[in-house]
Design a protein around this motif. Structure first.
Motif, PDB file in Angstrom:
ATOM      1  N   TRP A  52       0.811  -1.213   0.000  1.00 39.55           N
ATOM      2  CA  TRP A  52       0.000   0.000   0.000  1.00 39.55           C
ATOM      3  C   TRP A  52       0.848   1.268   0.000  1.00 39.55           C
ATOM      4  CZ3 TRP A  52      -4.710   0.738  -1.418  1.00 39.55           C
ATOM      5  CH2 TRP A  52      -5.373   1.916  -1.103  1.00 39.55           C
ATOM      6  N   SER A 255      -9.413  -5.733   2.860  1.00 39.38           N
ATOM      7  CA  SER A 255      -8.661  -4.523   3.186  1.00 39.38           C
ATOM      8  C   SER A 255      -8.244  -4.558   4.653  1.00 39.38           C
ATOM      9  CB  SER A 255      -9.488  -3.260   2.907  1.00 39.38           C
ATOM     10  OG  SER A 255     -10.630  -3.201   3.752  1.00 39.38           O
ATOM     11  N   VAL A 344      -6.276  -1.317   0.941  1.00 37.85           N
ATOM     12  CA  VAL A 344      -7.097  -2.245   0.177  1.00 37.85           C
ATOM     13  C   VAL A 344      -6.248  -3.249  -0.592  1.00 37.85           C
ATOM     14  CG1 VAL A 344      -8.835  -2.416  -1.642  1.00 37.85           C
ATOM     15  CG2 VAL A 344      -8.909  -0.503  -0.014  1.00 37.85           C
ATOM     16  N   THR A 347     -11.332  -5.502  -4.186  1.00 35.27           N
ATOM     17  CA  THR A 347     -12.680  -5.027  -3.904  1.00 35.27           C
ATOM     18  C   THR A 347     -13.724  -5.705  -4.786  1.00 35.27           C
ATOM     19  OG1 THR A 347     -12.617  -3.233  -5.533  1.00 35.27           O
ATOM     20  CG2 THR A 347     -11.748  -2.745  -3.321  1.00 35.27           C
ATOM     21  N   GLN A 414      -4.306   1.612  -5.129  1.00 40.20           N
ATOM     22  CA  GLN A 414      -3.724   0.291  -5.377  1.00 40.20           C
ATOM     23  C   GLN A 414      -2.833   0.367  -6.618  1.00 40.20           C
ATOM     24  OE1 GLN A 414      -7.985  -1.427  -4.885  1.00 40.20           O
ATOM     25  NE2 GLN A 414      -6.595  -3.168  -4.854  1.00 40.20           N
TER      26      GLN A 414
END
Length: 485
Positions: A52, A255, A344, A347, A414
């Protein structure tokens, strides 16, 4: 939390005597084997933090690499730290080391300890560790290319391997996809409880959904190279949702929930707020695209400047020019720089955009347009925004180019994932370089990271073989296996 887990990460398992003497002289505060509940949070936090942001200067894998290369952010100073395609040795040395040592070693220990015959038998720990091990391997192979895989993590085996061979990427992908299927089988809802799960708080169903969604991501990524195999994997998962559940809403997103505790704060917060670094603004490329689409995600991704406007500047500008934009270009949105901002991994929005691409390519059945709209809607809702008919009309009918553009928008933050998808497809089409920009690497946007210098001294023969798999040079220009260009 991080300080405690750092102790865990470096602590060595010690040998002990046997018999009654050992039983009477065991110190409960110095265990001879760490249980999975301690290895799990350490491994998760270390790997997610690396993917991240990364707080250490010259090692910020996402912040000073992919987020710049994919033109989400740009630098207003120190353009030679990633924005002009220049890399420090620490960038590719220390991220390799961290992903293997801090992540994979600990996930492998979890598998060994929790599998049948292990000291802490627990099929759910084993499945979780396999999912995280696979995701970490996917980061490594997508960053570097061929990597030590089948012989990796065997330094403490009964027959230790200290100089592991490199596996070609297609073999790494085959292994990862197989492991994710096995992990789904290992994970049992209502089975043994787990502790230390800082990703899903012990919700095994969500771990199963992550395993299968990640498997779809990897299958789609290799689809142009292994069409038959990838289509079979996708059909298996989508054809039996009871056995192979996938993300069904943003509540399933993978996440890391960062905390108010300094050691577990969001990495971008630590760099930009706690460390008071103001080196980055939002890229002109991102601002222009979202402005053209009247996309409200711009208000989340960026802060208005002092004049109340959203403005970005070009990537790769030399410091003498870039510094003039410090006060006029927008900063990254406050959503991303809170102590508790989520970091994250994957998703529901991304999953639907993957399925939209697969439907367009004929790899799955179903409406590409429906998946496309569900992906955009989920991305909006991820940030508390509402999808409108006007936006859907602006974007229009689904095409592969539009899917990849929307995936690029949805993957803000991301950067590594967006960079991989760009290298795979060449999409979205990035604008021409600003004539004032000055780039290293012959102006070529990096296609991979060089192997670390340590491999030349510790594993040179196998390194040499690996280089033949990517054209012979340990540079940042070689195309990786899944590249469609």
């Amino acid at each position: 939390m991080k300080a405690f887990f750092l102790f865990i990460g470096v602590m060595l398992t010690v040998s002990s005597c046997t018999g009654d003497f050992d039983a009477m002289n065991t110190d409960p505060n110095n265990p001879t084997a760490l249980s999975p509940q301690y290895l799990l949070p350490y491994g998760i936090e270390k790997v997610v933090d690396r993917s991240w942001g990364g707080r250490d200067r010259f090692e910020r894998l996402n912040l000073d690499g992919a987020m710049l290369w994919m033109q989400y952010l740009t630098r207003n100073i120190y353009s030679n730290e990633g924005d002009n395609y220049g890399l420090s040795v620490a960038f590719y040395n220390n991220n390799w080391k961290a992903l293997y040592n801090d992540g994979l070693v600990n996930f492998q220990r979890m598998v060994s300890l929790s599998q049948p015959g292990g000291k802490f038998q627990n099929t759910n720990y084993e499945g979780i560790a396999m999912v995280m091990r696979t995701w970490t391997f996917s980061l490594l192979t997508d960053l570097y290319g061929p990597i030590p895989y089948t012989e990796a993590l065997k330094g403490t085996a009964e027959q230790p391997v200290y100089s592991p061979t490199y596996d070609e990427m297609d073999k790494v992908y085959a292994g990862m996809l197989a492991d994710l299927k096995t992990a789904n089988e290992k994970l049992v809802v209502g089975g043994p409880a787990v502790s230390g799960d800082i990703l899903y708080n012990g919700d095994i169903l969500k771990w199963k959904k992550f395993a299968n969604s990640l498997r779809l991501r990897l299958a789609n990524r290799q689809a142009a190279k292994k069409a038959t195999e990838s289509r079979a994997i996708m059909a298996e998962i989508l054809g039996d949702p009871a056995k192979y559940p996938v993300f069904a809403s943003n509540a399933d997103n993978a996440s890391l929930k960062c905390t108010e505790v300094l050691s577990s704060n969001n990495e971008l917060y630590l760099v930009m707020v706690n460390d008071s670094r103001t080196d980055w603004n939002v890229s002109k490329t991102l601002v222009d695209k979202l402005t053209d689409l009247a996309d409200p995600r711009l208000t989340v991704y960026a802060q208005p400047n002092k004049d109340g406007k959203y403005v970005g500047h070009a990537n790769g500008l030399p410091d003498a020019i870039a510094t003039t934009y410090l006060g006029s270009s927008s900063n990254i949105g406050t959503y991303f720089i809170q102590k508790t901002s989520p970091q994250v991994i994957m998703t529901y929005g991304e999953l639907n955009l993957i399925l939209a691409e697969a439907a367009l390519d004929g790899d799955i059945s179903g409406s590409a347009q429906t998946y496309f709209e569900k992906g955009m809607t989920a991305s909006f809702e991820q940030y508390g925004l509402k999808m409108t008919d006007t936006y859907l009309k602006t974007v229009g009918t689904v095409t592969r180019e539009k899917v990849m553009e929307q995936k690029w928008i949805a993957l803000f933050g991301q950067g590594l994932e967006a960079w991989t998808e760009y290298r795979r497809t060449g999409l979205p089409v990035l604008p021409a370089k600003d004539p004032r920009a000055v780039f290293e690497n012959d102006g070529v946007l990096p296609t991979r990271l060089p192997y670390p210098t340590s491999e030349a001294s510790l594993n040179n023969a196998n390194l040499a073989k690996a280089l033949t798999m990517i054209g012979g040079k340990n540079d940042t220009k070689a195309k990786l296996w899944w590249s469609e260009k």
